[in-house]
Design a protein around this motif. Structure first.
Motif, PDB file in Angstrom:
ATOM      1  N   LYS A   1      16.001  -4.693  48.295  1.00 45.28           N
ATOM      2  CA  LYS A   1      15.518  -5.527  47.196  1.00 45.28           C
ATOM      3  C   LYS A   1      14.328  -4.923  46.482  1.00 45.28           C
ATOM      4  CE  LYS A   1      17.041 -10.275  47.740  1.00 45.28           C
ATOM      5  NZ  LYS A   1      16.644 -11.676  47.998  1.00 45.28           N
ATOM      6  N   ASP A   2      13.526  -4.161  47.194  1.00 43.79           N
ATOM      7  CA  ASP A   2      12.337  -3.594  46.575  1.00 43.79           C
ATOM      8  C   ASP A   2      12.577  -2.162  46.075  1.00 43.79           C
ATOM      9  OD1 ASP A   2      12.538  -2.244  48.960  1.00 43.79           O
ATOM     10  OD2 ASP A   2      10.523  -2.720  49.676  1.00 43.79           O
ATOM     11  N   GLY A   3      13.839  -1.708  46.087  1.00 45.56           N
ATOM     12  CA  GLY A   3      14.152  -0.351  45.666  1.00 45.56           C
ATOM     13  C   GLY A   3      14.552  -0.259  44.205  1.00 45.56           C
ATOM     14  N   ASP A   4      14.711   0.966  43.708  1.00 44.67           N
ATOM     15  CA  ASP A   4      15.033   1.150  42.295  1.00 44.67           C
ATOM     16  C   ASP A   4      16.517   0.977  41.990  1.00 44.67           C
ATOM     17  OD1 ASP A   4      15.870   3.418  43.633  1.00 44.67           O
ATOM     18  OD2 ASP A   4      15.167   4.825  42.113  1.00 44.67           O
ATOM     19  N   LEU A   5      17.326   0.648  43.003  1.00 48.98           N
ATOM     20  CA  LEU A   5      18.755   0.401  42.773  1.00 48.98           C
ATOM     21  C   LEU A   5      19.112  -1.086  42.873  1.00 48.98           C
ATOM     22  CD1 LEU A   5      20.318   3.301  44.916  1.00 48.98           C
ATOM     23  CD2 LEU A   5      19.777   3.303  42.463  1.00 48.98           C
TER      24      LEU A   5
END
Length: 292
Positions: free
Chosen positions: A136-140
């Motif tokens: 959820k906190d990633g760039d995808l």
């Protein structure tokens, strides 16, 4: 051998394969008739018991402890039909239909893709899709199609031999993809859990799983994960499926009775599915986030 119960696997005898199921024109009339229980199930082998065919170790669908969402729906069905519930256990692998429904040892499979041979399908009781799972906190986290350029050069987990693999190849994503086994003994191995663990640990950047499996195991992860249904993919194979109950061909009275159960209990069915993290879709592929 047990296999992951998910659409598009290579076992033609398994429950998840195919497209489309037709509703009978006489359904409305038949459902309105106050038939006695014996008449409603006149084409069943056993008229006194709800006999369910199921895999004994295939969470989140079924297990022998009754912990899967199909177990819970079977409990509800038995209650509403006024029948005791009995299971015939057999692994979801080659020979499943022949040794269960085909052998008349049981009378319903709780999850079968609409149009899947060789069963007669009821109306669909839910729609879902393969999902892309990321942190959820990633760039995808907001990626919603495999055509997204941000997936280039990323390590993506995929169950080998399933429809998403075709789309990964089409989009040039297969060289770095990490395959996970389709056919396993679920008593000892769980490819979905392994994929989620690898995603949590950063071994892969994203994972693709059949929605009910991905939603369930993502919900159990200690790392917050984003679960996005892949409803925007173009061309074949489709990654969206309608799931029905599977019964023997010709048992039309039984089909009408199960269709009536679906119609009357859709809200309760949805609540069970949502509680297990199943990504539900309406007829326009929009998420269903709460039961009516």
């Amino acid at each position: 051998m047990r296999i992951m119960a998910q659409p598009g696997n290579t076992d033609r005898s398994a429950r998840m394969k195919g497209r489309g199921a037709a509703a009978l024109l006489t359904l409305a009339t038949l459902l309105s008739l106050p038939l006695p229980a014996s008449a409603q199930v006149a084409d069943l082998v056993d008229r006194s018991t709800l006999r369910v065919c199921a895999d004994p170790a295939n969470m989140p669908f079924t297990n022998e402890e009754g912990e899967g969402f199909e177990n819970k729906i079977a409990d509800l069905m038995a209650q509403k039909l006024g029948m005791p519930l009995d299971y015939t256990w057999f692994p979801q692998a080659t020979g499943f239909y022949r040794m269960t429904l085909g052998a008349k040892r049981c009378d319903v499979v709780m999850g079968y893709v609409a149009g899947g041979d060789p069963v007669l399908n009821t109306n669909a009781y839910y729609r879902s899709a393969w999902v892309l799972i990321t942190k959820k906190d990633g760039d995808l986290a907001d990626v919603d199609t495999l055509e997204d350029q941000r997936l280039k050069g990323r390590r993506i987990g995929v169950i080998a031999g399933t429809p998403p693999g075709d789309l990964l190849t089409r989009n040039g994503l297969m060289p770095l993809a990490r395959p996970y086994a389709l056919m396993v003994d679920r008593r000892f191995e769980s490819p979905a859990e392994a994929m989620i663990a690898d995603l949590d640990d950063g071994v892969i950047d994203a994972g693709i799983l059949w929605g009910p499996i991905g939603g369930y195991y993502a919900k159990k992860s200690d790392v917050p994960l984003s679960v996005v249904p892949l409803v925007k993919e173009k061309g074949d194979p489709s990654l969206v499926y309608r799931i029905t109950f599977g019964i023997r061909p010709g048992e039309l009275n039984w089909k009408h009775q199960l269709n009536a159960f679906i119609k009357d209990e859709q809200g309760a069915i949805n609540r069970i599915l949502l509680d297990y993290g199943v990504p539900l879709l309406d007829g326009q592929d929009r998420p269903i986030e709460q039961a009516p």
